[in-house]
Design a protein around this motif. Structure first.
Motif, PDB file in Angstrom:
ATOM      1  N   GLU A 115      15.262   4.211   8.814  1.00 18.43           N
ATOM      2  CA  GLU A 115      16.581   4.749   8.407  1.00 18.43           C
ATOM      3  C   GLU A 115      17.097   3.587   7.410  1.00 18.43           C
ATOM      4  OE1 GLU A 115      19.994   4.877  11.129  1.00 18.43           O
ATOM      5  OE2 GLU A 115      18.778   6.314  12.321  1.00 18.43           O
ATOM      6  N   PHE A 119      18.689   4.596   3.378  1.00 15.85           N
ATOM      7  CA  PHE A 119      19.878   4.259   2.773  1.00 15.85           C
ATOM      8  C   PHE A 119      19.671   3.459   1.504  1.00 15.85           C
ATOM      9  CE2 PHE A 119      21.463   5.136   7.106  1.00 15.85           C
ATOM     10  CZ  PHE A 119      22.308   6.098   6.648  1.00 15.85           C
ATOM     11  N   SER A 293      32.649   8.942  10.204  1.00 14.17           N
ATOM     12  CA  SER A 293      31.593   9.943  10.054  1.00 14.17           C
ATOM     13  C   SER A 293      31.283  10.224  11.406  1.00 14.17           C
ATOM     14  CB  SER A 293      30.452   9.130   9.564  1.00 14.17           C
ATOM     15  OG  SER A 293      29.013  10.069   9.799  1.00 14.17           O
ATOM     16  N   TYR A 298      25.162   5.814   9.701  1.00 15.09           N
ATOM     17  CA  TYR A 298      25.636   6.320   8.178  1.00 15.09           C
ATOM     18  C   TYR A 298      26.777   5.391   7.785  1.00 15.09           C
ATOM     19  CZ  TYR A 298      22.902  10.114   6.651  1.00 15.09           C
ATOM     20  OH  TYR A 298      21.821  10.977   6.380  1.00 15.09           O
TER      21      TYR A 298
END
Ligand code: AMP
Ligand code: MG
Length: 357
Positions: A115, A119, A293, A298
């Protein structure tokens, strides 16, 4: 020291520590105070200092006590995998074997590193989990904090490149260059919050609140059926003062700011969000960046990234996502907010001019 004296000293230390807990708990409580109308028997709440921050969790469920306990177990489990200071962690293992060999890691570590790399790609390297050598060099928030020499910065910069975090099958990870160092400080708490929310869903928990320093996640609605209210920290004031309130359910609100960890020299504030391009703390007019979010990873990764990218690039970047809204505060007392937030956000401080975009 005699046993009696030792025992006495121990009691004093315990009293001081529990006092500090209560004080720091109250200071960080604003976000929670906004929601304190409910008073159910099935409620459990607790706080613990983990992942370098005071973590507060509140759960409404018939089994709230057990679930709360298990929730803290889960955070402890993640901390043991992800801490760069624990020599036994997956991350230390990867760091200590840079350029030497692939290391097998737990599913959670593998997933989070993948992850994190996503990003980095998304932000063109503004977010870089291989930032470790630079974080260590500046030492911000530690006893060794200092302005490094240009030479030291250039040397550290050579080690920072997320593309050199390489993956193989069966959860294997390696850093391809010697002395590289992973630091997941910018995303680990978001990942942990999502991990807990997933667990709460599995357990059919009706309503829960998680506060990890600047990161808040709420699961479901409040027990009385109304939306949660989450405050956004005022970057210019001490903890607990807010500039806005966001109302919602199943959301995460994460803020990165230059007030969290810093030192000042010759009137310049050197803070902990580092620009991997320059090697210096990011200075791009932003003093705090908040992401709202449904997904806390995120929110966490992007709160750090947008701080570095500045206002224009930030709004360009989030255009492609329909579940990410932002509030950026700049040093000239402007607040730039996603227009979608109009309905659910109240700005509470008229020192700032709000512009929706
Ligand atoms: P946050 O408080 O979520 O904004 O994260 C800040 C922390 O992330 C710092 O204390 C560092 O450990 C780490 N960090 C600093 N700069 C970066 C960067 N450019 N990319 C990824 N992590 C960073
Ligand atoms: Mg972050």
């Amino acid at each position: 020291m005699s046993f009696k004296k030792f025992f006495f000293a121990l009691i004093i230390i315990i009293i001081i520590i529990s006092g500090m807990y209560i004080i720091s708990g109250n200071q960080k409580e604003t976000k929670q105070d906004l929601n304190n109308s409910d008073n159910q028997i099935t409620k459990s709440e607790g706080s613990e200092f983990l992942m370098d921050t005071l973590i507060r969790i509140r759960i409404h469920d018939e089994n709230s006590k057990q679930i709360l306990e298990e929730a803290f177990n889960k955070v402890r489990f993640l901390e043991n995998l992800l801490s760069k200071t624990n020599p036994e962690s997956d991350i230390s293992n990867i760091n200590n074997n840079a350029k030497i060999k692939y290391v097998s890691v737990e599913d959670e570590t593998y997933e989070l590193l993948k992850e994190a790399k996503y990003f980095s790609n998304l932000t063109n390297g503004a977010f870089d989990p291989s930032i470790g050598p630079l974080v260590k060099l500046w030492g911000i928030g530690t006893e060794d904090q200092k302005i490094p020499s240009d030479e030291e910065i250039q040397k550290a910069l050579e080690l920072i490149n997320y593309k050199n975090i390489i993956f193989a099958e069966d959860n294997k990870v390696m850093l391809s260059e010697d002395s590289m160092m992973i630091d997941l400080g910018a995303i680990a708490k978001g990942f942990a919050a999502d991990y807990l929310i997933k667990y709460f869903k599995e357990e059919n928990v009706e309503s829960a609140f998680i506060n990890m320093g600047g990161n808040v996640s709420v699961h479901g609605k409040k027990i009385d059926g109304s939306d949660w209210k989450v405050g956004i920290q005022d970057p210019d004031q001490s903890r607990g003062n807010i500039i806005a309130v966001v109302e919602g359910s199943d959301i995460s609100v994460v803020t990165s700011g230059n007030y969290e960890r810093y030192f000042t020299e010759d009137g310049i504030r050197y803070h902990h969000i580092l620009n991997p391009e320059t090697g210096y703390p990011a200075w791009n007019k932003i003093i705090s960046s908040t992401i709202i979010s449904s997904d806390s990873s995120y929110a966490d990764a992007l709160s750090t990234s947008l701080y570095i990218l500045g206002v224009e690039k930030s709004f360009d970047l989030i255009k492609e996502f329909d579940h990410i809204y932002i509030v950026l505060v700049t040093e000239d007392n402007m607040i730039y907010a996603s227009k979608e937030l109009k309905e659910i956000t109240t700005f509470t401080d008229d020192r700032f001019t709000v512009q929706y975009r």
